[in-house]
Design a protein around this motif. Structure first.
Motif, PDB file in Angstrom:
ATOM      1  N   ALA A   1       0.823  -1.214   0.000  1.00 53.20           N
ATOM      2  CA  ALA A   1       0.000   0.000   0.000  1.00 53.20           C
ATOM      3  C   ALA A   1       0.854   1.260   0.000  1.00 53.20           C
ATOM      4  O   ALA A   1       0.375   2.332  -0.361  1.00 53.20           O
ATOM      5  N   ASP A   2       2.124   1.126   0.427  1.00 51.62           N
ATOM      6  CA  ASP A   2       3.043   2.264   0.552  1.00 51.62           C
ATOM      7  C   ASP A   2       2.450   3.349   1.459  1.00 51.62           C
ATOM      8  O   ASP A   2       2.573   4.541   1.191  1.00 51.62           O
ATOM      9  N   SER A   3       1.795   2.903   2.530  1.00 51.88           N
ATOM     10  CA  SER A   3       1.174   3.828   3.475  1.00 51.88           C
ATOM     11  C   SER A   3       0.955   3.115   4.800  1.00 51.88           C
ATOM     12  O   SER A   3       1.184   1.902   4.919  1.00 51.88           O
ATOM     13  N   VAL A   4       0.512   3.866   5.803  1.00 58.21           N
ATOM     14  CA  VAL A   4       0.241   3.286   7.122  1.00 58.21           C
ATOM     15  C   VAL A   4      -0.872   2.251   6.998  1.00 58.21           C
ATOM     16  O   VAL A   4      -1.886   2.475   6.339  1.00 58.21           O
ATOM     17  N   GLN A   5      -0.669   1.113   7.662  1.00 61.65           N
ATOM     18  CA  GLN A   5      -1.693   0.068   7.736  1.00 61.65           C
ATOM     19  C   GLN A   5      -1.914  -0.279   9.204  1.00 61.65           C
ATOM     20  O   GLN A   5      -0.958  -0.365   9.973  1.00 61.65           O
ATOM     21  N   ALA A   6      -3.171  -0.449   9.579  1.00 59.46           N
ATOM     22  CA  ALA A   6      -3.498  -0.728  10.982  1.00 59.46           C
ATOM     23  C   ALA A   6      -4.636  -1.741  11.066  1.00 59.46           C
ATOM     24  O   ALA A   6      -5.639  -1.631  10.354  1.00 59.46           O
ATOM     25  N   PHE A   7      -4.456  -2.734  11.941  1.00 54.89           N
ATOM     26  CA  PHE A   7      -5.463  -3.766  12.184  1.00 54.89           C
ATOM     27  C   PHE A   7      -5.555  -3.966  13.687  1.00 54.89           C
ATOM     28  O   PHE A   7      -4.590  -4.409  14.311  1.00 54.89           O
ATOM     29  N   HIS A   8      -6.691  -3.623  14.275  1.00 51.17           N
ATOM     30  CA  HIS A   8      -6.796  -3.718  15.737  1.00 51.17           C
ATOM     31  C   HIS A   8      -7.244  -5.096  16.209  1.00 51.17           C
ATOM     32  O   HIS A   8      -7.058  -5.448  17.366  1.00 51.17           O
ATOM     33  N   HIS A   9      -7.849  -5.881  15.290  1.00 52.44           N
ATOM     34  CA  HIS A   9      -8.295  -7.238  15.644  1.00 52.44           C
ATOM     35  C   HIS A   9      -8.225  -8.098  14.387  1.00 52.44           C
ATOM     36  O   HIS A   9      -9.196  -8.209  13.634  1.00 52.44           O
TER      37      HIS A   9
ATOM     38  N   ALA B   1      -8.164 -11.232  13.724  1.00 55.33           N
ATOM     39  CA  ALA B   1      -9.070 -12.386  13.573  1.00 55.33           C
ATOM     40  C   ALA B   1     -10.399 -11.976  12.959  1.00 55.33           C
ATOM     41  O   ALA B   1     -11.060 -12.797  12.310  1.00 55.33           O
ATOM     42  N   ASN B   2     -10.779 -10.717  13.136  1.00 51.77           N
ATOM     43  CA  ASN B   2     -12.049 -10.237  12.593  1.00 51.77           C
ATOM     44  C   ASN B   2     -11.852  -9.300  11.405  1.00 51.77           C
ATOM     45  O   ASN B   2     -12.730  -8.517  11.083  1.00 51.77           O
ATOM     46  N   SER B   3     -10.670  -9.373  10.784  1.00 48.84           N
ATOM     47  CA  SER B   3     -10.357  -8.461   9.686  1.00 48.84           C
ATOM     48  C   SER B   3     -10.201  -9.227   8.376  1.00 48.84           C
ATOM     49  O   SER B   3     -10.238 -10.458   8.342  1.00 48.84           O
ATOM     50  N   GLU B   4      -9.962  -8.459   7.314  1.00 45.07           N
ATOM     51  CA  GLU B   4      -9.787  -9.069   5.994  1.00 45.07           C
ATOM     52  C   GLU B   4      -8.467  -9.806   5.846  1.00 45.07           C
ATOM     53  O   GLU B   4      -8.270 -10.526   4.865  1.00 45.07           O
ATOM     54  N   ILE B   5      -7.544  -9.670   6.810  1.00 44.01           N
ATOM     55  CA  ILE B   5      -6.253 -10.359   6.704  1.00 44.01           C
ATOM     56  C   ILE B   5      -6.152 -11.521   7.704  1.00 44.01           C
ATOM     57  O   ILE B   5      -5.062 -11.942   8.068  1.00 44.01           O
ATOM     58  N   ARG B   6      -7.304 -12.043   8.117  1.00 51.80           N
ATOM     59  CA  ARG B   6      -7.297 -13.114   9.117  1.00 51.80           C
ATOM     60  C   ARG B   6      -6.612 -14.387   8.623  1.00 51.80           C
ATOM     61  O   ARG B   6      -6.222 -15.234   9.425  1.00 51.80           O
ATOM     62  N   ASN B   7      -6.436 -14.529   7.316  1.00 48.54           N
ATOM     63  CA  ASN B   7      -5.752 -15.709   6.771  1.00 48.54           C
ATOM     64  C   ASN B   7      -4.277 -15.438   6.467  1.00 48.54           C
ATOM     65  O   ASN B   7      -3.612 -16.250   5.822  1.00 48.54           O
TER      66      ASN B   7
ATOM     67  N   ALA C   1      -3.026  -7.611  16.762  1.00 46.35           N
ATOM     68  CA  ALA C   1      -3.077  -6.173  16.497  1.00 46.35           C
ATOM     69  C   ALA C   1      -1.777  -5.722  15.853  1.00 46.35           C
ATOM     70  O   ALA C   1      -0.695  -6.217  16.200  1.00 46.35           O
ATOM     71  N   TYR C   2      -1.880  -4.770  14.930  1.00 45.47           N
ATOM     72  CA  TYR C   2      -0.694  -4.295  14.208  1.00 45.47           C
ATOM     73  C   TYR C   2      -0.948  -2.890  13.690  1.00 45.47           C
ATOM     74  O   TYR C   2      -2.029  -2.565  13.215  1.00 45.47           O
ATOM     75  N   ILE C   3       0.089  -2.058  13.794  1.00 45.31           N
ATOM     76  CA  ILE C   3       0.087  -0.766  13.127  1.00 45.31           C
ATOM     77  C   ILE C   3       1.509  -0.495  12.651  1.00 45.31           C
ATOM     78  O   ILE C   3       2.469  -0.684  13.405  1.00 45.31           O
ATOM     79  N   GLY C   4       1.667  -0.110  11.382  1.00 44.31           N
ATOM     80  CA  GLY C   4       3.007   0.088  10.838  1.00 44.31           C
ATOM     81  C   GLY C   4       3.003   1.102   9.711  1.00 44.31           C
ATOM     82  O   GLY C   4       1.977   1.334   9.060  1.00 44.31           O
ATOM     83  N   ALA C   5       4.164   1.709   9.504  1.00 45.71           N
ATOM     84  CA  ALA C   5       4.313   2.726   8.458  1.00 45.71           C
ATOM     85  C   ALA C   5       5.609   2.498   7.709  1.00 45.71           C
ATOM     86  O   ALA C   5       6.590   2.011   8.284  1.00 45.71           O
TER      87      ALA C   5
ATOM     88  N   PRO D   1      -5.982  -8.350  20.799  1.00 49.78           N
ATOM     89  CA  PRO D   1      -6.639  -7.249  20.085  1.00 49.78           C
ATOM     90  C   PRO D   1      -6.693  -6.000  20.956  1.00 49.78           C
ATOM     91  O   PRO D   1      -6.590  -6.077  22.182  1.00 49.78           O
ATOM     92  N   VAL D   2      -6.828  -4.853  20.317  1.00 49.02           N
ATOM     93  CA  VAL D   2      -6.899  -3.575  21.023  1.00 49.02           C
ATOM     94  C   VAL D   2      -8.074  -2.786  20.462  1.00 49.02           C
ATOM     95  O   VAL D   2      -8.640  -3.147  19.425  1.00 49.02           O
ATOM     96  N   PRO D   3      -8.453  -1.685  21.119  1.00 51.45           N
ATOM     97  CA  PRO D   3      -9.503  -0.832  20.546  1.00 51.45           C
ATOM     98  C   PRO D   3      -9.064  -0.296  19.187  1.00 51.45           C
ATOM     99  O   PRO D   3      -7.870  -0.213  18.894  1.00 51.45           O
ATOM    100  N   PRO D   4     -10.002   0.062  18.347  1.00 54.66           N
ATOM    101  CA  PRO D   4      -9.650   0.571  17.007  1.00 54.66           C
ATOM    102  C   PRO D   4      -8.672   1.742  17.094  1.00 54.66           C
ATOM    103  O   PRO D   4      -8.755   2.595  17.977  1.00 54.66           O
ATOM    104  N   PHE D   5      -7.730   1.769  16.173  1.00 58.81           N
ATOM    105  CA  PHE D   5      -6.755   2.853  16.129  1.00 58.81           C
ATOM    106  C   PHE D   5      -7.437   4.127  15.654  1.00 58.81           C
ATOM    107  O   PHE D   5      -8.333   4.098  14.811  1.00 58.81           O
ATOM    108  N   THR D   6      -6.995   5.257  16.199  1.00 63.87           N
ATOM    109  CA  THR D   6      -7.569   6.553  15.854  1.00 63.87           C
ATOM    110  C   THR D   6      -6.746   7.229  14.763  1.00 63.87           C
ATOM    111  O   THR D   6      -5.653   6.783  14.405  1.00 63.87           O
ATOM    112  N   ALA D   7      -7.285   8.345  14.279  1.00 64.69           N
ATOM    113  CA  ALA D   7      -6.544   9.134  13.288  1.00 64.69           C
ATOM    114  C   ALA D   7      -5.234   9.645  13.878  1.00 64.69           C
ATOM    115  O   ALA D   7      -4.225   9.733  13.183  1.00 64.69           O
TER     116      ALA D   7
END
Length: 463
Positions: A206-214, A216-222, A233-237, A256-262
């Motif tokens: 994506a060449d940008s920040v990506q964040a997944f707070h849970h 198992a319940n996201s599109e990258i669960r596999n 949980a993951y956040i990276g730039a 898992p953590v609460p959803p990441f904010t702006a």
């Protein structure tokens, strides 16, 4: 009194579904109403708070008193701006709330109650504190590059509530740990993974920040990273250096953590941006150091042979004499002058390129024969100076004589013809009780060298 209770009932019905915290209290600040958001935020059962003074909700009694004097008193003027106050939950943890409120008077009676609206701004306040810490770390003159990266990893882990932080270098399909923060210190610098097995693969694509707070319940669960490491949980730039992608700055957790904010997205972007600037700066500094070292080497090196030049040889000789005078060494200082025999004939008969080849060959032999502490320098023309510190005369003479013999036996050809190579060498030694200067020492070696030439050349003579 019935009208007062009716007003509270009506307010409660209107405010019960608001996400912000709503509290109503009497003029002594005893709680008479709180909405569901307040129950959730403070963690107390509703019945545990009704009738209790709001003092128990403040992080400090001093703040409770200050707010009582400022806004929560019967004659307090209305305030249009909120104030950020630190509150305490039932479990002892804290949160920051932007607080508005004050007295409300029933115009048809003397009843007064206190109204408070609190908006949880903990993430905003924490982000502000984190930004201040980020500035302090990145502007510190006391921390080197790695120490700054380590502090930023700790800062990010604390801010995001994620125990794992990694500064990575990505080369092709390889993800290499540069620095890491891990509760069990399991991620050592240099540890490598396949990029496709890490969540950072999404950052790079994506060449940008990506964040997944849970996860198992996201599109990258596999994703393989979830399957292999169970990171929820993951956040990276991406880290960009001089316009090119370098690696990533990322944080993760098995929980898992609460959803990441702006603000979280912006913070990790800022950290990665700073890291990119620092890598570029470090690269520039290293390039400057390398250039400086190259210039220093050029300044002390003979360009033809790659040996040291006369100026550097003089400095080395001065330092060696000083070391001998202060008893820093146990053995004498030996000095030898080496001069090519009939060098003018080589140039005249075969050309100057052939002469250059002969001089260069001496540097090749010297590297094979002399010790690391020895110095061989081009003294001028076809004359060379050897400095052999802290060495017995017999050992020094053996090395220098071997150099002479190897030169004589060398087969160096130019344009199909073997060059006649030999050396006349004069050697002298400086004992600890000898007060000879550099010039006197060189003169003795020079005298011994001319004695070698007078005795037929291709030999070593000592004085």
């Amino acid at each position: 009194m019935q009208r007062f209770e009716m007003i509270q009932t009506l307010l409660g019905q209107m405010l019960g579904q608001i996400d912000d915290i709503i509290l109503l209290a009497d003029d002594q600040r005893h709680i008479t109403y709180l909405n569901d958001s307040a129950v959730k935020a403070f963690g107390y059962p509703r019945e545990a708070l009704i009738g209790k003074q709001t003092r128990m909700l403040y992080a400090s009694s001093d703040e409770f008193e200050r707010q009582g004097q400022r806004r929560f008193r019967v004659d307090a003027p209305p305030e249009k701006e909120g104030r950020v106050i630190r509150y305490r939950r039932q479990d002892g943890t804290y949160f920051y709330g932007e607080t508005l409120g004050g007295p409300i008077k029933d115009p048809t009676s003397d009843n007064i109650f206190m109204f408070g609206l609190i908006r949880d701004v903990s993430r905003r306040v924490t982000a502000e504190h984190t930004l201040h810490s980020l500035h302090a770390i990145t502007s510190s003159r006391e921390l080197n590059f790695n120490a700054r990266i380590d502090e930023l990893l700790k800062l990010g882990c604390a801010h995001f509530g994620l125990p794992i932080g990694i500064f990575s270098r990505i080369k092709g399909g390889d993800y290499v740990v540069q620095r890491a923060c891990h509760p069990e210190d399991l991620l050592e610098p240099g540890l490598s993974f396949s990029l496709s097995d890490t969540y950072c693969d999404h950052v790079y694509k994506a060449d940008s920040v990506q964040a997944f707070h849970h996860v198992a319940n996201s599109e990258i669960r596999n994703h393989p990273c979830y399957a292999n490491f169970n990171l929820q949980a993951y956040i990276g730039a991406p880290v960009i250096v001089d316009g090119e992608r370098y690696g990533t700055f990322n944080f993760s957790s098995p929980d898992p953590v609460p959803p990441f904010t702006a603000q979280d997205i912006e913070l990790v972007r800022l950290i990665a941006l700073w890291a990119g600037h620092e890598v570029a700066r470090a690269n520039d500094i290293n390039a400057l150091k390398a250039a400086h070292q190259a210039l220093e080497k050029i300044a002390i090196t003979d360009p033809l042979t790659g040996l040291y030049n006369r100026r550097h040889a003089q400095q080395v000789l001065d330092d060696s004499i000083a070391a001998l005078a202060t008893a820093e060494v146990d053995h004498p200082l030996c000095v030898a002058l080496l001069d090519f025999d009939h060098f003018k004939k080589i140039n005249d008969n075969h050309g100057h390129d052939a002469g250059d080849l002969a001089l260069q060959h001496l540097s090749v032999l010297a590297e094979e024969i002399l010790l690391p502490g020895d110095t061989l320098a081009r003294w001028g023309g076809e004359e060379f100076l050897a400095i052999l510190p802290d060495s017995l005369l017999s050992d020094s003479a053996t090395r220098i004589n071997l150099l002479r013999q190897r030169m004589k036996d060398s087969v160096v050809e130019y344009a199909g013809q073997r060059l006649p190579l030999s050396l006349s060498i004069g050697m002298t030694c400086l004992e600890p009780d000898d007060s000879a200067t550099r010039e006197q020492l060189i003169a003795r070696a020079d005298e011994a060298m001319y004695a070698a030439k007078e005795e037929g050349r291709n030999c070593l003579r000592m004085l």
